[in-house]
Design an enzyme around this catalytic site. Structure first.
Site, PDB file in Angstrom:
ATOM      1  N   ASP A  52     -23.187 -22.319  32.783  1.00 45.22           N
ATOM      2  CA  ASP A  52     -24.089 -22.761  31.721  1.00 45.22           C
ATOM      3  C   ASP A  52     -25.415 -22.005  31.756  1.00 45.22           C
ATOM      4  O   ASP A  52     -25.717 -21.282  32.700  1.00 45.22           O
ATOM      5  CB  ASP A  52     -24.357 -24.263  31.849  1.00 45.22           C
ATOM      6  CG  ASP A  52     -23.125 -25.097  31.546  1.00 45.22           C
ATOM      7  OD1 ASP A  52     -22.264 -24.623  30.777  1.00 45.22           O
ATOM      8  OD2 ASP A  52     -23.022 -26.221  32.072  1.00 45.22           O
ATOM      9  N   TYR A 110     -19.180 -23.861  44.884  1.00 45.19           N
ATOM     10  CA  TYR A 110     -20.505 -23.897  44.275  1.00 45.19           C
ATOM     11  C   TYR A 110     -21.546 -24.266  45.315  1.00 45.19           C
ATOM     12  O   TYR A 110     -21.271 -24.993  46.268  1.00 45.19           O
ATOM     13  CB  TYR A 110     -20.555 -24.935  43.146  1.00 45.19           C
ATOM     14  CG  TYR A 110     -19.907 -24.489  41.852  1.00 45.19           C
ATOM     15  CD1 TYR A 110     -20.643 -23.807  40.885  1.00 45.19           C
ATOM     16  CD2 TYR A 110     -18.572 -24.756  41.592  1.00 45.19           C
ATOM     17  CE1 TYR A 110     -20.058 -23.411  39.693  1.00 45.19           C
ATOM     18  CE2 TYR A 110     -17.972 -24.360  40.409  1.00 45.19           C
ATOM     19  CZ  TYR A 110     -18.725 -23.684  39.464  1.00 45.19           C
ATOM     20  OH  TYR A 110     -18.141 -23.281  38.297  1.00 45.19           O
TER      21      TYR A 110
END
Length: 243
Positions: A52, A110
């Site tokens: 994003d 992540y």
């Protein structure tokens, strides 16, 4: 025709995310522009996933098809000569024609970075989430253990996603500290829309005592309202993609 796999690092601060938009090139568009500059070909590059706006990458993987004869080991330097300074290709190799950076991926890791201090740090300000409240890190570590395994993470997904299943498997969670920095890493076979940011926000809310329920109970509720806030994008990194 050749299929080229690349590994890309980028600071996402100035971008709309991975995917190019009508009014913004994104990371994808910048890479396609650079490839055209060095090969003379218009290509479509495919990423392992869409980070994003504001999200960074230490190991984003992408692939593209080309008829260029440039040796794979020379591609990073060639592309970097055409890319903005906040995007860097650090590796390239020729792979099987069937390789697809998204569909061939087996999992991802992540990283989420928290700066736990009352005072801002100008060095890490743009790549970490400043939390001014005292955090019980040991409690955060204990509750994070409940994330491991296969669960329905419906309550950890932002609205707007159209996935068929919200069941995901998290294989590893690791939380480390150094001085006032907290680094949380999550590895799994896939992640829902904003899942890592919601997990991170939930752990912060648990650590400061704002949420009294345990992580296991929150997961089982399958209700977004039971989880914590969505932590900001600028402290999230796609660290590695597994194949």
């Amino acid at each position: 025709m050749r299929n080229i796999k690349i590994i890309v690092q980028y600071n996402g601060k100035n971008y709309c995310g991975w995917q190019k938009q009508p009014d913004s090139m994104g990371i994808q568009g910048n890479l396609e522009y650079a490839i055209e500059k060095i090969t003379g070909e218009k290509v479509k590059i495919t990423g392992s996933g869409r980070t994003d706006a504001g999200v960074h990458a230490l190991g984003q993987v992408a692939n593209f098809f080309t008829e260029s004869s440039i040796p794979a080991h020379r591609i990073p330097d060639a592309l970097n000569s055409q890319l903005p300074k906040d995007i860097s290709v650090i590796y390239a190799e020729e792979v099987d024609m069937e390789f697809h950076s998204r569909y061939s991926a087996k999992g991802k890791r992540y990283r989420y970075v928290i700066h736990n201090s009352r005072y801002r740090n100008p060095i890490v300000r743009e790549t970490s989430y400043q939390v001014k409240y005292d955090l019980d890190v040991e409690k955060m570590k204990r509750e994070a253990e409940a994330l491991k395994g296969t669960h329905d993470f419906f309550g950890f997904m932002s609205s707007g996603s159209s996935v068929e299943s919200t069941v995901r498997t998290i294989t590893d969670v690791n939380i480390t500290t150094e001085d006032d920095m907290i680094v949380m890493e999550f590895e799994g076979n896939g992640f829902l829309y904003n899942m890592v940011r919601i997990i991170s926000g939930t752990l912060v809310d648990i650590g400061r005592g704002k949420i009294k329920k345990g992580m296991r109970e929150i997961i089982e509720a399958k209700d977004r309202k039971e989880a914590g806030h969505t932590a900001p994008a600028h402290a999230l990194f796609l660290k590695k993609v597994f194949y």
